[in-house]
Design an enzyme around this catalytic site. Structure first.
Site, PDB file in Angstrom:
ATOM      1  N   THR A   1       7.271   8.371 -67.651  1.00 38.74           N
ATOM      2  CA  THR A   1       6.646   8.776 -68.908  1.00 38.74           C
ATOM      3  C   THR A   1       6.785   7.699 -69.982  1.00 38.74           C
ATOM      4  OG1 THR A   1       6.883  10.347 -70.734  1.00 38.74           O
ATOM      5  CG2 THR A   1       8.821   9.975 -69.409  1.00 38.74           C
ATOM      6  N   ASP A   2       5.858   7.717 -70.936  1.00 44.90           N
ATOM      7  CA  ASP A   2       5.965   6.783 -72.069  1.00 44.90           C
ATOM      8  C   ASP A   2       7.153   7.108 -72.974  1.00 44.90           C
ATOM      9  OD1 ASP A   2       4.948   9.119 -73.209  1.00 44.90           O
ATOM     10  OD2 ASP A   2       3.195   8.162 -74.126  1.00 44.90           O
ATOM     11  N   GLU A   3       7.716   8.316 -72.810  1.00 49.89           N
ATOM     12  CA  GLU A   3       8.820   8.714 -73.694  1.00 49.89           C
ATOM     13  C   GLU A   3      10.078   7.892 -73.492  1.00 49.89           C
ATOM     14  OE1 GLU A   3       9.759  12.771 -74.059  1.00 49.89           O
ATOM     15  OE2 GLU A   3       7.695  13.417 -73.868  1.00 49.89           O
TER      16      GLU A   3
ATOM     17  N   TYR B   1      15.563  15.034 -71.831  1.00 57.09           N
ATOM     18  CA  TYR B   1      14.492  14.821 -70.845  1.00 57.09           C
ATOM     19  C   TYR B   1      14.154  13.331 -70.743  1.00 57.09           C
ATOM     20  CZ  TYR B   1       9.716  14.140 -69.213  1.00 57.09           C
ATOM     21  OH  TYR B   1       8.607  13.646 -68.568  1.00 57.09           O
TER      22      TYR B   1
ATOM     23  N   LYS C   1      14.621  10.599 -67.612  1.00 57.26           N
ATOM     24  CA  LYS C   1      13.526   9.830 -67.002  1.00 57.26           C
ATOM     25  C   LYS C   1      13.817   8.322 -67.129  1.00 57.26           C
ATOM     26  CE  LYS C   1      10.181  11.105 -65.409  1.00 57.26           C
ATOM     27  NZ  LYS C   1       9.802  11.562 -64.047  1.00 57.26           N
TER      28      LYS C   1
END
Ligand code: NAD
Ligand code: DAU
Length: 329
Positions: free
Chosen positions: A117-119, A144, A148
């Site tokens: 994810t970009d997060e 979260y 990741k």
């Protein structure tokens, strides 16, 4: 090509399975069928084998990986709000699960694609014109996104230390059919279909970079076909919108007043803006998104949720009760 798809009964995983089957792949899904899974999304694909099991369980994972040429790893706990309430399952599935898969592909030599994810890059300020690139520093904000980020580090370490053949992708916010009603867009659509009001965290000024799930699936397939092991590709479709923009678009598409929403308690540590520069994927691998018009995509998704009430209705009240308990309903 024999492809093992972890998390293939989830929102994006199931969409990818459909794409892979259409491309001629022989697909097995490994999925624990948590609350987030939608086995119904695979019902139209009887040729797909579904193995119900935990990606963090080596006894399940090792023999299964040995039967496949390629593993595409979607399985994860994926909702930020849940990670703030109870981080444990995120550490187990996202970190221990990825470790377990890596050990298996290390032994068998299968190719791995890790879906991230970009997060992992944290957030950008609302007034910062920058976008994330493959070189952006890791600065995750939530349990979260930290889990990741850790899984990405594991994949790169297993590539460098053990020669595991792995590609990675970091994608922006997906929308489309079969997304759980706990997530922003399905929550607001189903609130509106119920005659209720969208629930916007804080001021609604936060920005997300929306991509249709089918474009994400096509990008992952492109990386499997043409990506270089060891490389990372950012996936995005230039879909930046504020949360209020999205809510007002949904209100308009459903014939409601543009101000007919509620501001509710903000998410602790709420990331302000995500934005993806996907130049590398477009230039080097020739991928382009097909769903450039977010508004048209949202209209399709509204129609889909209208037609699939039997799927989301059983979990809607419980999901809203959980939000109410946090002052977000
Ligand atoms: P989802 O929550 O809809 O689906 C996750 C799937 O994984 C479910 O079917 C669930 O049953 C399964 N799963 C969970 N724990 C498992 C375990 N221990 N073993 C086996 N299966 C397990 O998630 P999603 O939105 O489809 O996201 C899929 C992947 O894409 C995740 O890795 C996520 O981090 C990543 N991603 C999501 C987005 C997004 O906008 N949703 C954007 C970028 C990247
Ligand atoms: O950027 C990719 C990420 O996108 C993925 O890695 C995650 O798995 C996926 O869940 C998504 O994370 P977000 O936290 O951005 O998505 P979510 O749908 O939870 O929220 C989107 C935005 O909407 C965010 O700014 C919070 C806000 N929001 C969310 C809900 C559920 C609201 O304003 N109201 C809501 O009711």
């Amino acid at each position: 090509m024999r492809v093992l798809v972890t998390g293939g009964a989830g929102f994006i995983g199931a969409n990818f399975v459909e794409h892979a089957v259409a491309q001629g792949a022989e697909v097995t899904v490994l999925d624990l069928l948590t609350y987030a899974a939608s086995p119904d999304a695979l019902a139209a694909l009887p040729q797909v084998r579904l193995v119900v099991g935990d990606v963090a369980d080596a006894a399940v994972v090792e023999p299964l990986v040995a039967e496949h040429d390629v593993v595409v790893h979607f399985a994860a706990e994926s909702h930020n709000d849940n990670s703030l309430r109870d981080p444990g399952p995120f550490i187990r599935t996202n970190l221990v699960g990825t470790f377990t898969l890596l050990e298996a592909v290390r032994r068998t030599g299968a190719r791995l694609h890790h879906v991230s994810t970009d997060e992992v890059y944290g957030d950008l300020a609302l007034d910062d014109p920058a976008r994330f690139t493959e070189d952006s520093p890791y600065r995750p904000s939530s349990p979260y996104s930290a889990s990741k980020a850790g899984s990405d580090h594991l994949v790169r370490a297993w590539g460098r230390s053990f020669g595991v053949r792995a590609t990675l992708s970091n994608c922006s916010n997906n929308y489309g059919p079969w997304q759980h009603v706990e997530k922003f867009i399905p929550r607001q659509i189903t609130n509106l279909l119920d005659g209720g009001r969208p629930k916007v965290y804080g001021t609604g000024a936060q920005v997300r970079d929306w991509i249709h799930v089918a474009d994400h699936s096509a990008a992952v397939w492109t990386i499997l076909e043409r990506g270089v092991p060891g490389e990372t590709y950012l996936i995005g479709a230039d879909g930046e919108r504020t949360n209020l923009d999205i809510v007002r678009t949904l209100l308009r598409l459903l014939g409601r007043d543009a101000e007919d929403y509620d501001l509710v308690a903000d998410r602790p540590g709420h990331d302000q803006r995500y934005a993806i520069d996907s130049t590398k994927l477009r230039r080097e691998l020739g991928w382009t998104p097909r769903f450039a018009d977010v508004e048209a995509g949202l209209a399709d998704v509204i129609a889909w949720y209208r037609g699939h009430e039997d799927w989301w209705r059983p979990v809607k009240a419980g999901t809203e009760a959980a939000y109410a308990a946090r002052g977000q309903a």
